[in-house]
Design a protein around this motif. Structure first.
Motif, PDB file in Angstrom:
ATOM      1  N   SER A  53       1.029  -1.034  -0.314  1.00  0.00           N
ATOM      2  CA  SER A  53       0.207  -0.446   0.001  1.00  0.00           C
ATOM      3  C   SER A  53       1.156   1.081  -0.233  1.00  0.00           C
ATOM      4  CB  SER A  53      -1.301   0.139   1.278  1.00  0.00           C
ATOM      5  OG  SER A  53      -1.616   1.262   1.313  1.00  0.00           O
ATOM      6  N   ARG A  54       0.402   2.898  -0.802  1.00  0.00           N
ATOM      7  CA  ARG A  54       0.748   3.518  -0.051  1.00  0.00           C
ATOM      8  C   ARG A  54       0.309   4.322   0.776  1.00  0.00           C
ATOM      9  NH1 ARG A  54       4.946   4.468  -4.380  1.00  0.00           N
ATOM     10  NH2 ARG A  54       4.692   6.699  -3.454  1.00  0.00           N
ATOM     11  N   ASP A  55      -1.101   4.368   1.087  1.00  0.00           N
ATOM     12  CA  ASP A  55      -1.706   4.437   2.071  1.00  0.00           C
ATOM     13  C   ASP A  55      -1.603   4.453   3.559  1.00  0.00           C
ATOM     14  OD1 ASP A  55      -3.321   5.266   0.285  1.00  0.00           O
ATOM     15  OD2 ASP A  55      -4.397   3.611   0.339  1.00  0.00           O
ATOM     16  N   VAL A  56      -0.925   5.596   4.473  1.00  0.00           N
ATOM     17  CA  VAL A  56      -1.255   5.365   6.177  1.00  0.00           C
ATOM     18  C   VAL A  56      -2.897   4.808   6.772  1.00  0.00           C
ATOM     19  CG1 VAL A  56       0.455   6.851   6.187  1.00  0.00           C
ATOM     20  CG2 VAL A  56      -2.293   7.918   6.664  1.00  0.00           C
TER      21      VAL A  56
ATOM     22  N   GLY B 212       9.571   8.289  12.017  1.00  0.00           N
ATOM     23  CA  GLY B 212       8.482   8.334  13.053  1.00  0.00           C
ATOM     24  C   GLY B 212       8.405  10.192  12.724  1.00  0.00           C
ATOM     25  N   ALA B 213       9.530  10.766  12.583  1.00  0.00           N
ATOM     26  CA  ALA B 213       8.550  11.799  11.885  1.00  0.00           C
ATOM     27  C   ALA B 213       8.272  12.402  10.812  1.00  0.00           C
ATOM     28  CB  ALA B 213       9.673  13.142  12.081  1.00  0.00           C
ATOM     29  N   MET B 214       8.425  11.311   9.904  1.00  0.00           N
ATOM     30  CA  MET B 214       7.823  11.102   8.650  1.00  0.00           C
ATOM     31  C   MET B 214       6.383  10.826   8.607  1.00  0.00           C
ATOM     32  SD  MET B 214       9.708  12.934   5.410  1.00  0.00           S
ATOM     33  CE  MET B 214       8.817  11.530   4.368  1.00  0.00           C
ATOM     34  N   THR B 215       6.103   9.588   9.358  1.00  0.00           N
ATOM     35  CA  THR B 215       5.139   8.499   9.406  1.00  0.00           C
ATOM     36  C   THR B 215       3.692  10.066  10.899  1.00  0.00           C
ATOM     37  OG1 THR B 215       6.450   6.758   9.383  1.00  0.00           O
ATOM     38  CG2 THR B 215       3.876   6.519  10.951  1.00  0.00           C
ATOM     39  N   LEU B 216       4.603  10.505  11.196  1.00  0.00           N
ATOM     40  CA  LEU B 216       3.679  11.453  11.742  1.00  0.00           C
ATOM     41  C   LEU B 216       2.923  12.579  11.387  1.00  0.00           C
ATOM     42  CD1 LEU B 216       5.958  12.153  15.715  1.00  0.00           C
ATOM     43  CD2 LEU B 216       2.989  11.752  15.271  1.00  0.00           C
ATOM     44  N   ARG B 217       3.928  13.399  10.458  1.00  0.00           N
ATOM     45  CA  ARG B 217       3.344  14.209   9.449  1.00  0.00           C
ATOM     46  C   ARG B 217       2.115  13.333   8.474  1.00  0.00           C
ATOM     47  NH1 ARG B 217       8.616  16.706   9.920  1.00  0.00           N
ATOM     48  NH2 ARG B 217       9.578  15.360   7.785  1.00  0.00           N
ATOM     49  N   ALA B 218       2.757  12.190   7.803  1.00  0.00           N
ATOM     50  CA  ALA B 218       1.689  11.438   7.173  1.00  0.00           C
ATOM     51  C   ALA B 218       0.333  11.276   7.495  1.00  0.00           C
ATOM     52  CB  ALA B 218       2.936  10.330   6.155  1.00  0.00           C
ATOM     53  N   VAL B 219       0.440  10.780   8.989  1.00  0.00           N
ATOM     54  CA  VAL B 219      -0.453  10.889   9.294  1.00  0.00           C
ATOM     55  C   VAL B 219      -1.929  11.944   9.798  1.00  0.00           C
ATOM     56  CG1 VAL B 219      -2.084   9.422  11.463  1.00  0.00           C
ATOM     57  CG2 VAL B 219      -0.100   8.403  10.805  1.00  0.00           C
ATOM     58  N   SER B 220      -1.049  13.116  10.235  1.00  0.00           N
ATOM     59  CA  SER B 220      -1.849  13.908  10.840  1.00  0.00           C
ATOM     60  C   SER B 220      -2.143  15.259   9.316  1.00  0.00           C
ATOM     61  CB  SER B 220      -0.732  14.847  11.206  1.00  0.00           C
ATOM     62  OG  SER B 220      -0.285  14.611  13.222  1.00  0.00           O
ATOM     63  N   ALA B 221      -1.264  15.079   7.847  1.00  0.00           N
ATOM     64  CA  ALA B 221      -2.135  15.380   7.251  1.00  0.00           C
ATOM     65  C   ALA B 221      -2.940  14.629   6.081  1.00  0.00           C
ATOM     66  CB  ALA B 221      -0.945  15.443   5.748  1.00  0.00           C
ATOM     67  N   ASP B 222      -3.184  13.789   6.866  1.00  0.00           N
ATOM     68  CA  ASP B 222      -4.317  12.266   5.671  1.00  0.00           C
ATOM     69  C   ASP B 222      -5.514  12.188   6.688  1.00  0.00           C
ATOM     70  OD1 ASP B 222      -2.539  12.909   3.645  1.00  0.00           O
ATOM     71  OD2 ASP B 222      -2.297  10.418   3.604  1.00  0.00           O
TER      72      ASP B 222
ATOM     73  N   GLU C 197      -5.913  13.844  10.569  1.00  0.00           N
ATOM     74  CA  GLU C 197      -6.495  14.543  11.430  1.00  0.00           C
ATOM     75  C   GLU C 197      -7.122  15.567  10.692  1.00  0.00           C
ATOM     76  OE1 GLU C 197      -5.282  17.289  14.610  1.00  0.00           O
ATOM     77  OE2 GLU C 197      -3.124  16.129  13.708  1.00  0.00           O
ATOM     78  N   ALA C 198      -8.043  16.098  11.202  1.00  0.00           N
ATOM     79  CA  ALA C 198      -8.056  17.402  10.962  1.00  0.00           C
ATOM     80  C   ALA C 198      -9.271  18.042  12.378  1.00  0.00           C
ATOM     81  CB  ALA C 198      -9.699  17.460  10.162  1.00  0.00           C
ATOM     82  N   ASP C 199      -8.443  19.421  12.853  1.00  0.00           N
ATOM     83  CA  ASP C 199      -8.801  20.195  13.729  1.00  0.00           C
ATOM     84  C   ASP C 199      -9.093  19.159  15.020  1.00  0.00           C
ATOM     85  OD1 ASP C 199      -9.312  22.629  13.021  1.00  0.00           O
ATOM     86  OD2 ASP C 199     -11.534  22.312  12.261  1.00  0.00           O
ATOM     87  N   GLY C 200      -7.863  17.966  15.500  1.00  0.00           N
ATOM     88  CA  GLY C 200      -7.653  16.626  16.283  1.00  0.00           C
ATOM     89  C   GLY C 200      -8.261  15.714  16.311  1.00  0.00           C
ATOM     90  N   GLY C 201      -9.262  15.202  15.782  1.00  0.00           N
ATOM     91  CA  GLY C 201      -9.806  14.438  15.199  1.00  0.00           C
ATOM     92  C   GLY C 201      -9.424  13.802  14.578  1.00  0.00           C
ATOM     93  N   VAL C 202      -9.096  12.487  14.832  1.00  0.00           N
ATOM     94  CA  VAL C 202      -8.632  11.322  13.512  1.00  0.00           C
ATOM     95  C   VAL C 202      -8.895  10.275  13.129  1.00  0.00           C
ATOM     96  CG1 VAL C 202      -5.959  10.096  13.461  1.00  0.00           C
ATOM     97  CG2 VAL C 202      -6.423  12.416  14.847  1.00  0.00           C
ATOM     98  N   HIS C 203      -9.506  10.342  11.653  1.00  0.00           N
ATOM     99  CA  HIS C 203      -9.965   9.609  10.956  1.00  0.00           C
ATOM    100  C   HIS C 203      -8.959   8.178  10.969  1.00  0.00           C
ATOM    101  CE1 HIS C 203     -13.376  11.209   9.913  1.00  0.00           C
ATOM    102  NE2 HIS C 203     -11.826  12.509   9.691  1.00  0.00           N
ATOM    103  N   ARG C 204      -9.460   6.788  10.914  1.00  0.00           N
ATOM    104  CA  ARG C 204      -9.261   5.708  10.683  1.00  0.00           C
ATOM    105  C   ARG C 204      -7.951   5.260   9.590  1.00  0.00           C
ATOM    106  NH1 ARG C 204     -12.596   0.726  11.625  1.00  0.00           N
ATOM    107  NH2 ARG C 204     -13.879   1.237   9.854  1.00  0.00           N
ATOM    108  N   PHE C 205      -8.776   5.891   8.277  1.00  0.00           N
ATOM    109  CA  PHE C 205      -8.419   5.772   7.009  1.00  0.00           C
ATOM    110  C   PHE C 205      -9.115   6.704   5.974  1.00  0.00           C
ATOM    111  CE2 PHE C 205      -9.574   1.621   7.959  1.00  0.00           C
ATOM    112  CZ  PHE C 205     -10.682   1.725   6.996  1.00  0.00           C
ATOM    113  N   ARG C 206      -8.368   6.954   4.813  1.00  0.00           N
ATOM    114  CA  ARG C 206      -9.084   7.273   4.160  1.00  0.00           C
ATOM    115  C   ARG C 206     -10.655   6.895   3.505  1.00  0.00           C
ATOM    116  NH1 ARG C 206      -8.975  12.162   4.858  1.00  0.00           N
ATOM    117  NH2 ARG C 206     -10.379  13.154   2.446  1.00  0.00           N
TER     118      ARG C 206
END
Length: 374
Positions: free
Chosen positions: A231-234, A255-265, A267-276
């Motif tokens: 996969s290419r998704d987080v 670790g830093a790149m994974t954090l950025r990818a999860v947040s970017a894909d 997270e919205a205003d503090g709430g986090v989805h499972r996957f797109r």
């Protein structure tokens, strides 16, 4: 510690401890959710291990220990099945998925009689990891769990390379990176804490290193962890590999790149989805996943982001102080929401795992400030 205006975090932490400890069964099992139709009467090893870790971090020592007693009872009860699985794998004739151990059990440790997406390895790693963390945190005697730990280590070493269902009980045909992270954390935790010893501990450490190497070889694309091999998704569960599991160094480039990818894909205003591509109840945001991401940020040294995520998770509490599995804000697939309501009823609330992760992140942030969690 500040939180969202109108949310009394101290009261929510007290309520969370009470919900977890009062709903816990006399034999130590944690119900995933006491009233939700599909979860009622079952305890998951994965969910339960993270619940126990949150309870342990919040000072509920007896509650966490009782859960690990339950884990040990369940594993030893099914020890002959584990022996069969390990023997078949060593002979090159692995058992089919429906002969592997399930993700969830009845409270008495027996197998459920309903069809479920059962073959998951993550829970067997997480209970070992959480027991090791609990023992380290509170100087708990591990000896009463050692027989079950030995069986679990043998099971994981024999089977970790197999595809299985992920945390979300989906995609049994894939090898999931979050699952492998749970396995690596469990194997190394069991060996380092003394849950297993001698030659088995040596094999557990070596196995954990093989799993980590496989993650870095096949589970990284574009510099960050991905949902499964190929996969290419987080997936938001990947945050747990950074913290609390500690499989990936939070301050490393990965670790830093994974954090950025999860947040970017996700997270919205503090709430986090499972996957797109999530369609479960419309694909809402999960308080427990905000807390996992918050723990990862805390481990990286970014306490401001961690507090923002805790604030959002706390803000999802109902008027009576219960936390849901997910909230229906910013749904990814709103057209699928009603079909799940029709199937199983409203979203699970309370979800003990959500309460535990709020406890866990609050304890982490309080410890970082030299405070004691309320």
């Amino acid at each position: 510690m500040t939180t969202t205006p109108g949310v009394d975090l101290d009261a929510l932490l007290d309520r969370s401890r009470a919900i977890i400890t009062t709903l816990q069964q006399p034999n130590g099992a944690y119900p995933a959710s006491p009233t939700f139709s599909a979860y009622r009467g079952y305890c998951w090893l994965r969910d339960g291990a993270f619940i126990a870790d949150g309870a342990s971090a919040a000072g509920e020592v007896a509650s966490a220990s009782a859960f690990f007693d339950w884990c040990a009872m369940v594993v030893t009860r099914h020890g002959s099945r584990i022996d069969e699985i390990v023997t078949a794998a060593a002979a090159g004739t692995p058992l089919p998925d429906d002969r592997m151990l399930p993700a969830r059990f009845n409270f008495d440790g027996s197998l459920g009689d309903e069809d479920w997406w059962d073959f998951q390895l993550d829970g067997y790693g997480t209970w070992l990891w959480a027991a090791a963390q609990h023992a380290s945190r509170h100087s708990v005697d591990l000896s009463r769990w050692s027989d079950a730990a030995a069986l679990t280590v043998d099971y994981l070493l024999s089977s970790w390379q197999r595809p299985c269902f992920d945390w979300w009980e989906e995609h049994s045909e894939e090898v999931h990176v979050s699952t492998l992270g749970c396995v690596a954390a469990g194997l190394s935790g069991a060996a380092d804490a003394g849950l297993v010893s001698g030659e088995r501990a040596t094999r557990a450490r070596a196995g954990a290193e093989r799993v980590r190497a496989r993650i870095e070889e096949s589970g990284v694309v574009g510099g960050h962890l991905v949902k499964w091999f190929g996969s290419r998704d987080v997936d938001a569960s990947l945050s747990a590999l950074i913290a609390p599991l500690g499989v990936i160094d939070a301050r490393s480039e990965l670790g830093a790149m994974t954090l950025r990818a999860v947040s970017a894909d996700l997270e919205a205003d503090g709430g986090v989805h499972r996957f797109r591509a999530d369609t479960f109840y419309g694909g809402g945001q999960w308080p427990l996943l905000s807390c996992f991401l918050g723990l990862a940020y805390a481990a990286s040294g970014d306490s401001e982001s961690a507090r923002r995520l805790l604030d959002w998770a706390a803000s999802t509490a109902s008027e009576d102080g219960t936390l849901p599995e997910q909230v229906a804000e910013r749904l990814l697939s709103p057209q699928h929401q009603q079909e799940w309501i029709d199937r199983w009823g409203p979203v699970a609330n309370p979800l003990l795992w959500s309460h535990a992760m709020v406890l866990r992140l609050a304890a982490e942030l309080s410890a970082g400030r030299g405070e004691v969690a309320a």
